[in-house]
Motif scaffolding. Structure first.
Motif, mmCIF file in Angstrom:
data_model
loop_
_atom_site.group_PDB
_atom_site.id
_atom_site.type_symbol
_atom_site.label_atom_id
_atom_site.label_comp_id
_atom_site.label_asym_id
_atom_site.label_seq_id
_atom_site.Cartn_x
_atom_site.Cartn_y
_atom_site.Cartn_z
ATOM 1 N N ASP A 275 -4.887 -3.057 4.926
ATOM 2 C CA ASP A 275 -3.597 -2.836 4.281
ATOM 3 C C ASP A 275 -3.810 -2.453 2.825
ATOM 4 O O ASP A 275 -4.785 -2.852 2.192
ATOM 5 C CB ASP A 275 -2.719 -4.085 4.389
ATOM 6 C CG ASP A 275 -3.199 -5.215 3.508
ATOM 7 O OD1 ASP A 275 -2.665 -5.371 2.393
ATOM 8 O OD2 ASP A 275 -4.140 -5.927 3.922
ATOM 9 N N ARG A 276 -2.902 -1.663 2.282
ATOM 10 C CA ARG A 276 -3.120 -0.997 1.000
ATOM 11 C C ARG A 276 -3.337 -1.987 -0.145
ATOM 12 O O ARG A 276 -4.219 -1.769 -0.989
ATOM 13 C CB ARG A 276 -1.977 -0.027 0.692
ATOM 14 C CG ARG A 276 -0.620 -0.657 0.554
ATOM 15 C CD ARG A 276 0.516 0.379 0.751
ATOM 16 N NE ARG A 276 0.373 1.534 -0.078
ATOM 17 C CZ ARG A 276 0.920 1.650 -1.291
ATOM 18 N NH1 ARG A 276 1.613 0.651 -1.787
ATOM 19 N NH2 ARG A 276 0.773 2.753 -1.992
ATOM 20 N N ALA B 183 -6.080 3.359 2.600
ATOM 21 C CA ALA B 183 -5.779 2.298 3.557
ATOM 22 C C ALA B 183 -6.029 2.777 4.989
ATOM 23 O O ALA B 183 -6.605 2.058 5.815
ATOM 24 C CB ALA B 183 -4.329 1.847 3.393
#
Length: 266
Positions: A191-192, A185
């Motif tokens: 975002d992950r 990320a």
């Protein structure tokens, strides 16, 4: 393993892995690839379980197994079966599709003549030489034919292809090191969980499985160069030989020792 089983890899390796193989009965156990497995049955009936059904591939059609889909393989008749297969990284398909979701062929079998023609060059005889530019042309044709055969339409959801590609490049740069989703990320700027969803859509598998498969690629190269299984496993970043063997069997449907023995028969 039947004494008449064999696997023949391409004499001149390229970015696309190519093999020809023959099995008299049971071929391989359930396993997954993080690549497209695209091929054709040359002789006999190639039967396989795929997406909750038993399928049968006959000469004249195209077999297209989507990345990360569980499948096995065995002869559909006592005559056995022979086939050729290419294993195409989704990243190569994405260089043509430019961020569209990967094409999916329902049931893993297609009679689309455009797809059959597009795969002809890459499924040529295992002793044939494919020049880099010819390979690029063939990959372009395969990607386009896959999209047409799948009846693809553009989706409204926008995927962050640049971010996913930054994560993929980070994986290749750090293969010998532990990598977390947070690392990816940070490297991608995404975002992950958004990255995880996009990575699966664009490359056909999870970031974790992608990393494992790249390490297994390193194991196969090391074994072909004469390294022991233990040394190949450690050099590729696995904890030990048993850990590597378990993941190798999950990925290819047969243990590395059996794969090496089959190669020596041709």
């Amino acid at each position: 393993m039947n004494a008449t089983d064999w696997v023949l890899p391409a004499a001149h390796p390229t970015r696309v892995e190519r093999i020809e193989a023959r099995f008299a009965g049971h071929g391989f156990d359930p396993h997954r690839h993080d690549t497209y497995a695209i091929g054709r049955t040359l002789a006999g009936v190639q039967s396989f379980h795929y997406r909750r059904a038993l399928r049968h591939s006959l000469p004249g059609g195209t077999l297209v197994l989507h990345p990360d889909e569980l499948h096995d393989g065995q002869a559909g008749t006592e005559a056995g079966f022979q086939y050729r297969m290419i294993y195409v990284q989704p990243a190569l398909i994405q260089q043509v599709l430019g961020g569209r979701p990967l094409p999916f062929i329902e049931g893993g079998l297609s009679n689309d003549p455009r797809l059959f023609a597009a795969t002809q060059r890459l499924l040529a005889d295992m002793h044939s030489v494919i020049e880099p530019l010819a390979e690029d042309d063939a990959l372009f044709e395969v990607a386009q034919a896959l999209a047409l055969a799948a009846g693809m339409r553009r989706e409204r959801r926008v995927l962050d292809y640049p971010a996913a590609e930054r994560a993929r490049e980070f994986i290749h740069a750090t293969l010998g090191q532990p990598v977390t989703l947070d690392d990816l990320a940070q490297a991608s700027g995404r975002d992950r969980w958004g990255l995880s969803r996009d990575f699966r859509a664009l490359y056909g598998t999870s970031p974790y499985r992608y990393i494992v498969q790249r390490r297994l690629d390193g194991v196969r190269r090391a074994m072909l160069a004469g390294c022991s299984l233990a040394d190949a496993a450690l050099a590729a970043g696995f904890h030990d030989q048993s850990h590597m063997t378990r993941l190798y069997t999950q990925a290819y449907g047969l243990p590395p020792g059996r794969w090496l023995k089959m190669l020596s028969r041709r």
